[in-house]
Design a protein around this motif. Structure first.
Motif, PDB file in Angstrom:
ATOM      1  N   SER A   1       0.855  -1.190   0.000  1.00 44.48           N
ATOM      2  CA  SER A   1       0.000   0.000   0.000  1.00 44.48           C
ATOM      3  C   SER A   1       0.887   1.235   0.000  1.00 44.48           C
ATOM      4  O   SER A   1       1.830   1.325   0.796  1.00 44.48           O
ATOM      5  N   ALA A   2       0.571   2.189  -0.870  1.00 47.23           N
ATOM      6  CA  ALA A   2       1.335   3.434  -0.943  1.00 47.23           C
ATOM      7  C   ALA A   2       1.203   4.201   0.372  1.00 47.23           C
ATOM      8  O   ALA A   2       0.154   4.188   1.004  1.00 47.23           O
ATOM      9  N   ALA A   3       2.287   4.869   0.743  1.00 46.15           N
ATOM     10  CA  ALA A   3       2.262   5.696   1.949  1.00 46.15           C
ATOM     11  C   ALA A   3       1.206   6.789   1.799  1.00 46.15           C
ATOM     12  O   ALA A   3       0.980   7.298   0.706  1.00 46.15           O
ATOM     13  N   TYR A   4       0.565   7.124   2.866  1.00 43.89           N
ATOM     14  CA  TYR A   4      -0.450   8.184   2.964  1.00 43.89           C
ATOM     15  C   TYR A   4      -1.767   7.835   2.292  1.00 43.89           C
ATOM     16  O   TYR A   4      -2.810   7.971   2.890  1.00 43.89           O
ATOM     17  N   THR A   5      -1.758   7.395   1.017  1.00 44.16           N
ATOM     18  CA  THR A   5      -3.017   7.180   0.293  1.00 44.16           C
ATOM     19  C   THR A   5      -3.552   5.769   0.454  1.00 44.16           C
ATOM     20  O   THR A   5      -4.748   5.540   0.286  1.00 44.16           O
ATOM     21  N   GLY A   6      -2.657   4.800   0.711  1.00 49.10           N
ATOM     22  CA  GLY A   6      -3.088   3.411   0.813  1.00 49.10           C
ATOM     23  C   GLY A   6      -3.382   2.763  -0.531  1.00 49.10           C
ATOM     24  O   GLY A   6      -3.890   1.647  -0.594  1.00 49.10           O
ATOM     25  N   THR A   7      -3.058   3.446  -1.618  1.00 47.35           N
ATOM     26  CA  THR A   7      -3.293   2.920  -2.965  1.00 47.35           C
ATOM     27  C   THR A   7      -2.520   1.615  -3.162  1.00 47.35           C
ATOM     28  O   THR A   7      -1.342   1.540  -2.830  1.00 47.35           O
ATOM     29  N   PRO A   8      -3.162   0.570  -3.714  1.00 47.23           N
ATOM     30  CA  PRO A   8      -2.456  -0.694  -3.955  1.00 47.23           C
ATOM     31  C   PRO A   8      -1.385  -0.515  -5.041  1.00 47.23           C
ATOM     32  O   PRO A   8      -1.687  -0.074  -6.155  1.00 47.23           O
ATOM     33  N   MET A   9      -0.154  -0.840  -4.692  1.00 43.64           N
ATOM     34  CA  MET A   9       0.988  -0.688  -5.597  1.00 43.64           C
ATOM     35  C   MET A   9       1.614  -2.046  -5.888  1.00 43.64           C
ATOM     36  O   MET A   9       1.419  -3.007  -5.133  1.00 43.64           O
ATOM     37  N   PHE A  10       2.381  -2.104  -6.973  1.00 36.17           N
ATOM     38  CA  PHE A  10       3.037  -3.337  -7.407  1.00 36.17           C
ATOM     39  C   PHE A  10       4.482  -2.999  -7.744  1.00 36.17           C
ATOM     40  O   PHE A  10       4.747  -1.989  -8.407  1.00 36.17           O
ATOM     41  N   SER A  11       5.397  -3.827  -7.291  1.00 36.43           N
ATOM     42  CA  SER A  11       6.816  -3.611  -7.519  1.00 36.43           C
ATOM     43  C   SER A  11       7.428  -4.857  -8.139  1.00 36.43           C
ATOM     44  O   SER A  11       7.126  -5.976  -7.713  1.00 36.43           O
TER      45      SER A  11
END
Length: 177
Positions: free
Chosen positions: A129-139
């Motif tokens: 989860s992205a910092a602050y927004t909680g958006t699901p991210m992929f790395s």
């Protein structure tokens, strides 16, 4: 000299002590772990290791692994192998990609490199989860073997254009030793 090689893969329900048990067996057989990846995926422990030893040490290890499999409830597979003999001159490059979590990213990346006959040597992905927004991210982190004859500047340009089209934040650079 340890010139005989065995690849071991193990998969089973995660619990404390699995790495200890597996590595103890390898060590007691007189073998050495040359490369390995061990992780927890969901609730499952997954390991793959390249083990070196004299032929009799590897044979001893192979005969003790079924007991480990039964005792710990693991699925264990083994395969004898040889040192990698890569054709021609290859240059290792590191590829880092970050994007919004979306299906198909790994396939799109592997297709990009596959069409150019660039082998993927190592690949690891994670979601977070992205910092602050909680958006699901992929790395995605991968190491690829680029043929020395290939024009690196052109490859880098094509790759970054490809990533821009898919809205992927990416870097490709020579792998550090």
């Amino acid at each position: 000299m340890h010139n005989n090689l065995l690849v071991i893969s193990a998969l089973g329900e995660d619990r404390p002590g699995l790495v200890d048990e597996l590595t103890r067996l390898i060590s007691e057989a007189g073998c050495n772990i040359e490369e390995s990846r061990m992780t927890v995926l969901g609730g499952e422990f997954a390991a793959i290791a390249l083990v070196a030893g004299r032929w009799n040490q590897l044979a001893k290890l192979e005969t003790t692994l079924p007991g480990l499999q039964r005792r710990l409830g693991l699925t264990v597979e083994t395969r004898r192998t040889e040192r990698s003999r890569r054709e021609g001159e290859l240059l290792p490059y590191t590829v880092e990609v970050v994007c919004l979590d979306q299906p198909g990213v790994v396939h799109q990346l592997s297709n990009f490199f596959g069409l150019r006959e660039i082998a993927i040597r190592d690949l690891a992905t994670t979601t977070y989860s992205a910092a602050y927004t909680g958006t699901p991210m992929f790395s995605v982190h991968m190491t690829v073997d680029v043929p020395a004859r290939m024009q690196i500047a052109r490859l880098r340009e094509d790759f970054l254009d490809f990533c821009d089209e898919l809205n992927l934040d990416a870097v490709i650079e020579p792998a550090k030793a």
